[in-house]
Every structure is written in C-alpha cells, then in structure tokens.
Design a protein around this motif. Structure first.
Motif, mmCIF file in Angstrom:
data_model
loop_
_atom_site.group_PDB
_atom_site.id
_atom_site.type_symbol
_atom_site.label_atom_id
_atom_site.label_comp_id
_atom_site.label_asym_id
_atom_site.label_seq_id
_atom_site.Cartn_x
_atom_site.Cartn_y
_atom_site.Cartn_z
ATOM 1 N N GLY A 1 52.599 93.309 55.545
ATOM 2 C CA GLY A 1 52.471 94.192 54.404
ATOM 3 C C GLY A 1 51.440 93.679 53.413
ATOM 4 O O GLY A 1 51.030 92.514 53.451
ATOM 5 N N ARG A 2 51.068 94.524 52.491
ATOM 6 C CA ARG A 2 49.981 94.192 51.579
ATOM 7 C C ARG A 2 50.459 93.785 50.196
ATOM 8 O O ARG A 2 49.665 93.580 49.311
ATOM 9 C CB ARG A 2 49.040 95.389 51.455
ATOM 10 C CG ARG A 2 48.321 95.712 52.744
ATOM 11 C CD ARG A 2 47.481 96.947 52.583
ATOM 12 N NE ARG A 2 48.288 98.148 52.437
ATOM 13 C CZ ARG A 2 47.789 99.350 52.265
ATOM 14 N NH1 ARG A 2 46.487 99.516 52.170
ATOM 15 N NH2 ARG A 2 48.578 100.398 52.156
ATOM 16 N N THR A 3 51.788 93.631 50.022
ATOM 17 C CA THR A 3 52.306 93.312 48.693
ATOM 18 C C THR A 3 52.903 91.919 48.610
ATOM 19 O O THR A 3 53.633 91.615 47.682
ATOM 20 C CB THR A 3 53.370 94.340 48.284
ATOM 21 O OG1 THR A 3 54.438 94.318 49.243
ATOM 22 C CG2 THR A 3 52.776 95.730 48.198
ATOM 23 N N PHE A 4 52.585 91.074 49.575
ATOM 24 C CA PHE A 4 53.152 89.722 49.607
ATOM 25 C C PHE A 4 52.924 89.001 48.295
ATOM 26 O O PHE A 4 53.818 88.335 47.782
ATOM 27 C CB PHE A 4 52.514 88.933 50.752
ATOM 28 C CG PHE A 4 52.898 87.480 50.768
ATOM 29 C CD1 PHE A 4 52.046 86.509 50.241
ATOM 30 C CD2 PHE A 4 54.100 87.067 51.315
ATOM 31 C CE1 PHE A 4 52.385 85.170 50.266
ATOM 32 C CE2 PHE A 4 54.457 85.729 51.346
ATOM 33 C CZ PHE A 4 53.592 84.774 50.812
ATOM 34 N N SER A 5 51.732 89.117 47.737
ATOM 35 C CA SER A 5 51.385 88.349 46.543
ATOM 36 C C SER A 5 52.203 88.745 45.329
ATOM 37 O O SER A 5 52.201 88.028 44.328
ATOM 38 C CB SER A 5 49.896 88.496 46.230
ATOM 39 O OG SER A 5 49.577 89.847 45.997
ATOM 40 N N SER A 6 52.924 89.843 45.387
ATOM 41 C CA SER A 6 53.732 90.271 44.255
ATOM 42 C C SER A 6 55.202 89.873 44.391
ATOM 43 O O SER A 6 56.006 90.179 43.522
ATOM 44 C CB SER A 6 53.631 91.788 44.060
ATOM 45 O OG SER A 6 54.212 92.468 45.153
ATOM 46 N N TYR A 7 55.531 89.183 45.468
ATOM 47 C CA TYR A 7 56.910 88.793 45.718
ATOM 48 C C TYR A 7 57.120 87.295 45.492
ATOM 49 O O TYR A 7 56.262 86.467 45.844
ATOM 50 C CB TYR A 7 57.314 89.132 47.154
ATOM 51 C CG TYR A 7 57.694 90.574 47.340
ATOM 52 C CD1 TYR A 7 56.722 91.538 47.569
ATOM 53 C CD2 TYR A 7 59.024 90.970 47.271
ATOM 54 C CE1 TYR A 7 57.070 92.873 47.724
ATOM 55 C CE2 TYR A 7 59.383 92.300 47.430
ATOM 56 C CZ TYR A 7 58.397 93.241 47.664
ATOM 57 O OH TYR A 7 58.746 94.549 47.816
ATOM 58 N N ASN A 8 58.269 86.985 44.937
ATOM 59 C CA ASN A 8 58.729 85.610 44.905
ATOM 60 C C ASN A 8 59.253 85.271 46.303
ATOM 61 O O ASN A 8 59.910 86.094 46.943
ATOM 62 C CB ASN A 8 59.845 85.439 43.880
ATOM 63 C CG ASN A 8 59.445 85.938 42.515
ATOM 64 O OD1 ASN A 8 58.368 85.631 42.018
ATOM 65 N ND2 ASN A 8 60.308 86.738 41.897
#
Length: 119
Positions: free
Chosen positions: A24-31
């Motif tokens: 997915g492309r939202t990894f950087s927004s997850y803890n």
C-alpha cells in the motif's frame, strides 16, 4: 497487508533482524510496532515507532537490546535483536496503527515469524 520475515533459530547471545514489509501507499502515515507471543502467554509489546520516526517505545524486557527502525521508502519496519535470551523465544508479529502510543488492541496485524533462542 503486512509480511514479516527474518525469524529463525539462534543461540543465546546471538542476533537476528526481523523485517516487516507493508503493501500500500500509506505506510509512511502509520505507526509501526512489534509484539510477541510465547506459548501459553499473552501477547507482549516489544517496540513501536511513530510514523515520522520521531518517537520510539520499547518494552521493559527488551530495552537496550532491541532496536526498531523504519524505512518509509521501502515500506519496511525492522527489529534488530541483539543479546538474545531464551526468554525471547516467541512468535513475533508486526502491527500498523494510527494510534499512538500503540496498544494491543487496535490496528492491523501481520502474520507472525518464529524466533527461537537456544541456551
């Protein structure tokens, strides 16, 4: 989806590095974090890193031995485990959540990877 790898059998005092790749492309927004569960025991918090990498927490039993890090460009979180002890033997799970500090309930879990430390 989270895919953990890097587990194995190691002697006490040895080291292992676990990796967890997120799709997915939202990894950087997850803890991101790691938990572990030994046979007959409850799942235990190991380490967590905030989405920006600016905050890190460790469980008391792994402080000064384990290091969590992340590479947002590779969608990967790592757990470097040094000075391993037999009591570190467990299935290790990675987790993604938008909640901080990270708790045991919310978020998405990857499949586990077995770590076995022989004495």
């Amino acid at each position: 989806q989270l895919q953990a790898s890097g587990g194995g059998l190691v002697q006490a005092g040895g080291s292992l590095r676990l990796s967890c790749v997120a799709s997915g492309r939202t990894f950087s927004s997850y803890n991101m974090g790691w938990f572990r569960q030994a046979p007959g025991k409850e799942r235990e918090f190991v380490a967590a890193i905030r989405w920006r990498g600016d905050r890190i927490n460790y469980g008391d039993s792994v402080k000064d031995r384990f290091t969590i890090s992340r590479d947002n460009a590779k969608n990967t979180v790592y757990l470097q485990m040094n000075s391993l002890k037999p009591e570190d033997t467990a299935v290790y799970y990675c987790k993604a959540t938008r909640v901080w500090p990270m708790g045991p309930a919310e978020g998405s879990w990857g499949q586990g990877t077995q770590v076995t430390v022989s004495s």
